[in-house]
Write a protein that holds these residues in place. Structure first.
Motif, PDB file in Angstrom:
ATOM      1  N   ASP A   1       0.853  -1.174   0.000  1.00 29.62           N
ATOM      2  CA  ASP A   1       0.000   0.000   0.000  1.00 29.62           C
ATOM      3  C   ASP A   1       0.900   1.239   0.000  1.00 29.62           C
ATOM      4  O   ASP A   1       1.746   1.407   0.893  1.00 29.62           O
ATOM      5  N   ASN A   2       0.741   2.094  -1.036  1.00 26.58           N
ATOM      6  CA  ASN A   2       1.636   3.238  -1.206  1.00 26.58           C
ATOM      7  C   ASN A   2       1.545   4.229  -0.051  1.00 26.58           C
ATOM      8  O   ASN A   2       2.503   4.963   0.208  1.00 26.58           O
ATOM      9  N   ILE A   3       0.428   4.307   0.603  1.00 26.76           N
ATOM     10  CA  ILE A   3       0.226   5.313   1.644  1.00 26.76           C
ATOM     11  C   ILE A   3       0.575   4.749   3.017  1.00 26.76           C
ATOM     12  O   ILE A   3       1.347   5.340   3.770  1.00 26.76           O
ATOM     13  N   THR A   4      -0.001   3.583   3.358  1.00 20.64           N
ATOM     14  CA  THR A   4       0.164   3.034   4.715  1.00 20.64           C
ATOM     15  C   THR A   4       1.394   2.181   4.855  1.00 20.64           C
ATOM     16  O   THR A   4       1.876   1.955   5.971  1.00 20.64           O
ATOM     17  N   GLY A   5       1.933   1.644   3.749  1.00 24.51           N
ATOM     18  CA  GLY A   5       3.105   0.779   3.819  1.00 24.51           C
ATOM     19  C   GLY A   5       2.778  -0.649   4.202  1.00 24.51           C
ATOM     20  O   GLY A   5       3.659  -1.412   4.594  1.00 24.51           O
ATOM     21  N   ASP A   6       1.467  -1.103   4.132  1.00 26.41           N
ATOM     22  CA  ASP A   6       1.095  -2.485   4.440  1.00 26.41           C
ATOM     23  C   ASP A   6       1.533  -3.392   3.313  1.00 26.41           C
ATOM     24  O   ASP A   6       1.161  -3.194   2.150  1.00 26.41           O
ATOM     25  N   LEU A   7       2.337  -4.419   3.655  1.00 28.24           N
ATOM     26  CA  LEU A   7       2.815  -5.411   2.702  1.00 28.24           C
ATOM     27  C   LEU A   7       1.902  -6.628   2.784  1.00 28.24           C
ATOM     28  O   LEU A   7       1.700  -7.185   3.881  1.00 28.24           O
ATOM     29  N   SER A   8       1.303  -7.081   1.639  1.00 26.85           N
ATOM     30  CA  SER A   8       0.375  -8.218   1.631  1.00 26.85           C
ATOM     31  C   SER A   8       0.601  -9.025   0.373  1.00 26.85           C
ATOM     32  O   SER A   8       1.323  -8.619  -0.537  1.00 26.85           O
ATOM     33  N   THR A   9      -0.031 -10.229   0.316  1.00 31.98           N
ATOM     34  CA  THR A   9       0.104 -11.127  -0.832  1.00 31.98           C
ATOM     35  C   THR A   9      -0.846 -10.692  -1.923  1.00 31.98           C
ATOM     36  O   THR A   9      -1.906 -10.095  -1.662  1.00 31.98           O
ATOM     37  N   ASN A  10      -0.441 -11.029  -3.165  1.00 34.68           N
ATOM     38  CA  ASN A  10      -1.323 -10.733  -4.293  1.00 34.68           C
ATOM     39  C   ASN A  10      -2.073 -11.987  -4.716  1.00 34.68           C
ATOM     40  O   ASN A  10      -2.149 -12.964  -3.956  1.00 34.68           O
ATOM     41  N   GLU A  11      -2.585 -12.010  -5.922  1.00 37.72           N
ATOM     42  CA  GLU A  11      -3.436 -13.100  -6.375  1.00 37.72           C
ATOM     43  C   GLU A  11      -2.665 -14.387  -6.624  1.00 37.72           C
ATOM     44  O   GLU A  11      -3.243 -15.472  -6.681  1.00 37.72           O
ATOM     45  N   ARG A  12      -1.359 -14.329  -6.817  1.00 37.58           N
ATOM     46  CA  ARG A  12      -0.570 -15.524  -7.143  1.00 37.58           C
ATOM     47  C   ARG A  12      -0.326 -16.353  -5.882  1.00 37.58           C
ATOM     48  O   ARG A  12       0.148 -15.835  -4.869  1.00 37.58           O
ATOM     49  N   ARG A  13      -0.643 -17.605  -5.975  1.00 38.14           N
ATOM     50  CA  ARG A  13      -0.505 -18.505  -4.824  1.00 38.14           C
ATOM     51  C   ARG A  13       0.951 -18.901  -4.640  1.00 38.14           C
ATOM     52  O   ARG A  13       1.662 -19.184  -5.613  1.00 38.14           O
ATOM     53  N   ILE A  14       1.406 -18.952  -3.382  1.00 38.55           N
ATOM     54  CA  ILE A  14       2.789 -19.298  -3.057  1.00 38.55           C
ATOM     55  C   ILE A  14       2.838 -20.767  -2.662  1.00 38.55           C
ATOM     56  O   ILE A  14       2.199 -21.182  -1.675  1.00 38.55           O
ATOM     57  N   ASP A  15       3.551 -21.575  -3.446  1.00 42.38           N
ATOM     58  CA  ASP A  15       3.758 -22.994  -3.145  1.00 42.38           C
ATOM     59  C   ASP A  15       5.238 -23.180  -2.858  1.00 42.38           C
ATOM     60  O   ASP A  15       6.085 -23.061  -3.737  1.00 42.38           O
ATOM     61  N   ARG A  16       5.536 -23.477  -1.596  1.00 37.42           N
ATOM     62  CA  ARG A  16       6.942 -23.571  -1.186  1.00 37.42           C
ATOM     63  C   ARG A  16       7.671 -24.643  -1.961  1.00 37.42           C
ATOM     64  O   ARG A  16       8.855 -24.496  -2.291  1.00 37.42           O
ATOM     65  N   GLU A  17       6.995 -25.739  -2.275  1.00 35.08           N
ATOM     66  CA  GLU A  17       7.652 -26.837  -2.959  1.00 35.08           C
ATOM     67  C   GLU A  17       7.980 -26.497  -4.423  1.00 35.08           C
ATOM     68  O   GLU A  17       8.792 -27.190  -5.060  1.00 35.08           O
ATOM     69  N   LYS A  18       7.359 -25.479  -4.988  1.00 27.37           N
ATOM     70  CA  LYS A  18       7.601 -25.117  -6.384  1.00 27.37           C
ATOM     71  C   LYS A  18       8.534 -23.922  -6.543  1.00 27.37           C
ATOM     72  O   LYS A  18       8.891 -23.552  -7.665  1.00 27.37           O
TER      73      LYS A  18
END
Length: 1035
Positions: A74-91
């Motif tokens: 978030d450009n204003i608040t600086g909140d870092l969050s995940t987007n639509e792409r799923r994170i698979d640790r094994e891949k």
């Protein structure tokens, strides 16, 4: 605006100092943790907060320079969050060969941009991806195959294929389990190796199957993997089982755990290690004697688990005698054993030898079995019978002399039977032929040789020389062969004479009837006995046993029986004794007979009641022809002399009696309120000649039942009492008086208010019926109150009566016509409707509020107008103007007219004088036109209206039954009260019980008058009813 600018300037300066104090190069100061496989928009962290930057105003912005494949900021608040792409640790490419969860991360860069991009700073960060249990461990193949040789030593170990799990750590593979034959085996944990043991040494940290053949152990390898191993725990024999199908299961350590399984097939390979085996270790067969040569006996059969030459079997004799080899033949190939020469059982009864089965392997292996051939007997020998003497009975040349006085079952000879045959052919059955008093019995209870048996010849009945002097006893022996063989032998028995006949009575029992009250010495009966002997052995003497106690006697020669006393049937009805007859032989023999003397009855006793006076208690309202009691009478006589007839001796003829049972019935129903006791006599007459009689007295008491409801005697429904509003709490308003014609608990009355008291102003004493005021009276309570009072008795079931108590709350009673109209309307209103106080009180309050609002509005408008007029009037026309303290013109204000219709307010602080509780209460009752009171229960109110008169509360007129019809003395339409009619035939139902439903039937509306609203109410009353002026209102 100036303040805001100053604050922003201070913030920028502080942020600039913070950034200038940091090194110019970017630093890895940001570090976050995130679980894989999360949904979009999962918050990772706040960059501004972690960097200590105050964000949110929009002057400082944040931009994600790298890592945008998986994250957004978030450009204003600086909140870092995940987007639509799923994170698979094994891949993740950077996490493929990483096994430490703290080292699998995604790098990102974030830039902090100042106002108008006056300054920019770059920060690096890492998001550590945490592993979750999202992968199931699996084997390389769903079916795993392992080959194992039979006879492998116990403890041999075979490595099994391992499973793989894309997860790691505690989510990776944790255990292997072996399931034997479809049932999950029990598991035991093996302790881990100590830290100082070589790393290559196996440590067992997982399950072992408790199986008889295989078990599973898991070893930890040097690289940290788990290696499943199959260990041979029991002997493996391919001939017993050539394969095993197990289930190998793997589980990970996740929560919840994931597991998969594969089929483990263990194939057992063969080794030549089996010898021939006979089906039986002992063969046994039966061979009939004299069988023809070549007759088959049985076939030997052995099996070899091996194949080929090692499985080919031949049969030979083993340890066998020469006679066996001479009599029998054994086929080497088929194993058939047959007869070579005829065999005689009497010479050879059994053949016992061994045979061998050997294979053709090198060296050959053998097995042996035992053969038992039982020679089956043929029936070719007849039984043999030998008769000999026994004991003191003389026997010679087939003749035995036996005295006739021998007791039954005496042995007189010994019979021995034998047969050379065996089995059923040697089992012999002996019997005595003909109708003779002799029988055979085994000489011993112990069973011996079945081919040789000994019997005693016993007497089976008494011997009588006078009947038969000689017997020819023929004994026949038959064996059980097929066909059977038999033989016979005979014995002559001569009977010797003895004195053995006792006297015998012509009747064993003599029964005679003899009347009571006899004369002593009368003959009762004569008995006769006979003796088959002759001479002195036939001479008989009679006597009685000692049980007669001298009451009877007998002539020893003639047998005449006489009575010595007077007999009384009521004391002893039956006599039984024995008569003995003895002969004069040696030894003396005797016989006996039973004599029964039945004493015949005479009518010598009168009937007798069990009591002289019978007392019974019955409930009232008993149905006619119901039993009320039972008398018991007895007669010591018998038969017709004891048959009695019962009679009732009374004047009213309301009772009857049943002759067979003595039950007394009533022909009428009892009413305790009319008569409480009855007394009469019962007479009993027997059927003798002449008849005898007796009498007894019966007293009958009628018990009370709860069949009368309470009756309210005061007040009547149309009366009312005046209650001033100033009455104090606990003022006695009214007393309800009721009576009950029942007695006891059925007459215990209780009072309760069941309706018409919505304001809880009144309370009634349950025991006395006194109604008291329990709450302070208010303006809304002015008017008529109708209390519905129910009076219950304590009977079971309880009876009740409902009455109405009218209370008129007002200061005075100036117009009783209005009150009478309200009373009339109350009598026609259903009991479930409340009549209490002024129904227009709330409406009046609403109207008053509206009126006050309207007046306030008008006064406001007038005030505004007056202010405007005064402003114009007071405008200075000369220099003097308005002078303070000067008297205004008379027309400056419009004079207000005094409202005479308004009543002066009462002084609320004025103290009221204390008065006695009854001093301010006036009771109003309906009266006849001539002023007389309604005291009679059956009287009716007059149709002409009349003014009610006053009376004190202490008195009380007789309250008429609510079932009667009443007419109101008011000018309103006549109102009648109709109680609910009782059910026909049910006397116990209360006539005056008024349920809360619409019990009263009549016309009229709810009427309630308040002292402050008499004008409105009078108008309403006139419009609703007869449109007549009711006169001045009550104040």
């Amino acid at each position: 605006m100036r303040t805001t600018g100053a604050v922003d300037c201070m913030c920028y300066c502080w942020l600039l100092l913070q950034l200038l104090s940091q090194p110019a190069a970017a630093k890895q100061v940001l570090r976050y943790r995130l679980a894989e496989e999360g949904p979009p928009d999962v918050r990772v962290g706040n960059v501004a907060a972690d960097l200590g930057i105050v964000a949110g105003s929009g002057e400082v912005t944040f931009t994600l320079e790298s890592g945008s494949d998986y994250f957004k900021i978030d450009n204003i608040t600086g909140d870092l969050s995940t987007n639509e792409r799923r994170i698979d640790r094994e891949k993740l490419q950077q996490c493929q060969m990483i096994f430490d969860e703290n080292e699998c991360f995604i790098d990102f860069e974030v830039s902090v941009i100042g106002p108008a991009q006056s300054w920019v700073d770059l920060f690096e960060g890492k998001v550590i991806i945490l592993d979750i249990n999202d992968n199931t461990p699996s084997f390389p193949s769903p079916v795993l195959t392992l080959s194992v040789e039979e006879n492998r030593p116990i403890g041999t170990l075979y490595l099994l294929p391992t499973a793989t799990d894309r997860d790691f750590g505690r989510n990776g593979i944790e255990r292997y389990e072996l399931i034997q034959d479809g049932a999950e085996s029990s598991v035991r944990r093996l302790g881990s190796a100590s830290a100082d043991v070589h790393a290559a040494k196996r440590r067992f940290d997982d399950a072992q199957s408790r199986s008889s053949v295989f078990e599973l152990q898991v070893a930890d390898t040097t690289d940290g993997e788990k290696q499943p191993q199959l260990i041979i725990k029991g002997a493996l024999d391919r001939e017993q089982r050539d394969s095993y199908e197990l289930t190998l299961r793997v589980r990970d350590g996740g929560d919840p755990p994931r597991s998969s399984q594969a089929i483990l097939r263990v194939m057992i390979t063969d080794v030549n290690d089996n010898s021939p085996r006979f089906e039986k270790s002992v063969y046994e067969a039966d061979l009939p004697e004299n069988s023809s040569p070549g007759a088959p006996i049985l076939q030997l059969k052995a099996v070899d688990a091996d194949v080929g030459v090692n499985g080919q079997i031949e049969y030979v004799f083993g340890a066998a005698t020469e006679s066996v080899r001479r009599l029998l033949r054994l086929d080497e190939s088929t194993g058939w054993l047959s007869v070579l020469h005829r065999i005689d059982r009497e010479e050879v009864s059994q053949l016992r030898f061994t045979v061998m089965a050997r294979d053709r392997g090198q060296p050959p292996k053998t097995d042996k079995a035992t053969m038992i051939i039982n020679i089956k007997d043929e029936n070719d020998n007849v039984p043999n019978i030998d008769i000999r003497k026994i004991g003191r009975i003389f026997l010679r040349d087939g003749v035995a002399n036996v005295a006739e006085d021998v007791v039954v079952d005496t042995p007189i000879a010994l019979v021995q039977v034998s047969d050379r045959d065996k089995g059923p052919n040697g089992v012999v059955t002996c019997t005595v032929v003909g109708d003779v008093p002799f029988q055979l019995k085994p000489a011993s209870e112990i069973e011996g040789d079945m081919n040789k048996k000994k019997y005693f010849l016993h007497t089976s009945a008494p011997l009588d020389y006078e009947a038969v002097q000689e017997y020819n006893v023929v004994i026949v022996a038959v064996d059980s062969g097929s066909p059977s063989l038999s033989s016979n032998n005979s014995l002559i028995v001569k009977v010797g004479d003895m004195n053995d006949n006792p006297p015998i009575f012509t009747k064993s029992t003599v029964e005679v009837s003899f009347p009571e009250n006899n004369a002593p010495g009368e003959r009762v009966a004569t008995v006769v006995a006979l003796d088959a002997d002759s001479g002195k052995n036939a001479e008989i003497s009679y006597s009685l046993d000692s049980s007669v106690n001298g009451i009877f006697s007998i002539d020893p020669d003639s047998g005449d029986i006489r009575v010595n006393t007077i007999l009384d049937r009521e004391q002893t009805e039956r006599y039984e004794f024995k008569v003995i007859a003895k002969d004069k032989g040696v030894p003396v023999l005797q016989g006996s007979a039973t004599v029964v003397v039945l004493v015949a009855d005479k009518n010598d006793n009168e009937p007798k009641f069990m009591q002289d006076v019978f007392t019974f208690y019955v409930k009232e309202n008993l149905q006619p022809n119901s039993p009320v009691g039972m008398v018991t009478v007895m007669d010591a006589d018998k038969g017709q002399n004891a048959e009695m007839s019962l009679y009732i001796e009374e004047e009213e003829d309301i009772f009857s009696i049943e002759n067979n049972t003595g039950t007394i019935f009533s022909t009428v129903a009892f009413d305790r309120e009319q008569k409480t006791t009855y007394s009469f006599r019962v007479k009993a007459v027997d059927g003798g000649d002449p008849p005898r009689s007796a009498t007894a007295t019966v007293s009958l008491f009628v018990m009370d039942e709860n069949d009368n409801p309470p009756t309210v005697t005061f007040p009547i429904n149309s009366s009312y009492t005046l209650l001033p509003p100033s009455s104090n709490i606990r003022t006695v308003v009214r007393t309800v008086i009721a009576t009950d014609t029942d007695t006891g608990v059925n007459a215990d009355l209780s009072y309760s208010i069941i309706g018409g008291n919505p304001f809880k102003l009144f309370e009634i004493d349950p025991a006395t019926g006194v109604i008291s005021l329990v709450s302070k009276l208010e303006q809304k309570h002015f008017g008529l109150h109708r209390l519905v009072v129910q009076v219950n008795d304590s009977g079971v079931p309880s009876q009740s009566t409902t009455t109405l108590v009218h209370v008129y709350v007002n200061e005075t009673l100036s117009n009783s016509t209005i009150v009478d109209a309200q009373i009339a309307k109350s009598l026609g209103t259903p009991l479930n409707a409340d009549i209490a106080g002024d129904p227009n009180y709330d409406l009046g309050k609403q109207r008053l509020s509206i009126a006050i609002g309207v007046v306030s509005g008008i006064m406001t408008v007038i005030l505004i107008i007056l202010v405007v007029v005064m402003a114009r009037y007071c405008r200075p026309k000369n220099k003097n103007g308005y002078e303070a303290g000067k008297k205004d013109h008379e027309d400056f204000f419009t004079p207000q007219q005094h409202d005479k219709s308004k009543k002066p307010k009462k002084d609320k602080n004025k103290k009221k004088s204390k008065q006695p509780l009854y001093s301010s209460i006036v009771t109003v009752e309906a009266s006849k036109p001539n002023g007389q009171r309604y005291d009679g229960v059956n009287e009716k109110l007059s149709d002409s209206p009349g003014m009610g008169r006053y009376r004190s509360v202490n008195g009380g007129p007789g309250s008429p039954d609510l079932a009667r019809h009443y007419k109101s003395s008011s000018p309103l339409p006549t109102v009648q009260l109709h109680p609910q009619s009782p059910t026909a035939g049910k006397k116990h139902q209360a006539v005056q019980d008024l349920p809360p439903a619409n019990t009263f039937v009549g016309t009229g509306d709810n009427i309630s008058i308040g002292s402050d609203h008499c004008s409105e109410y009078s108008s309403q009353t006139i419009n609703k009813y007869n449109k007549q002026t009711l006169g001045p209102c009550l104040t």
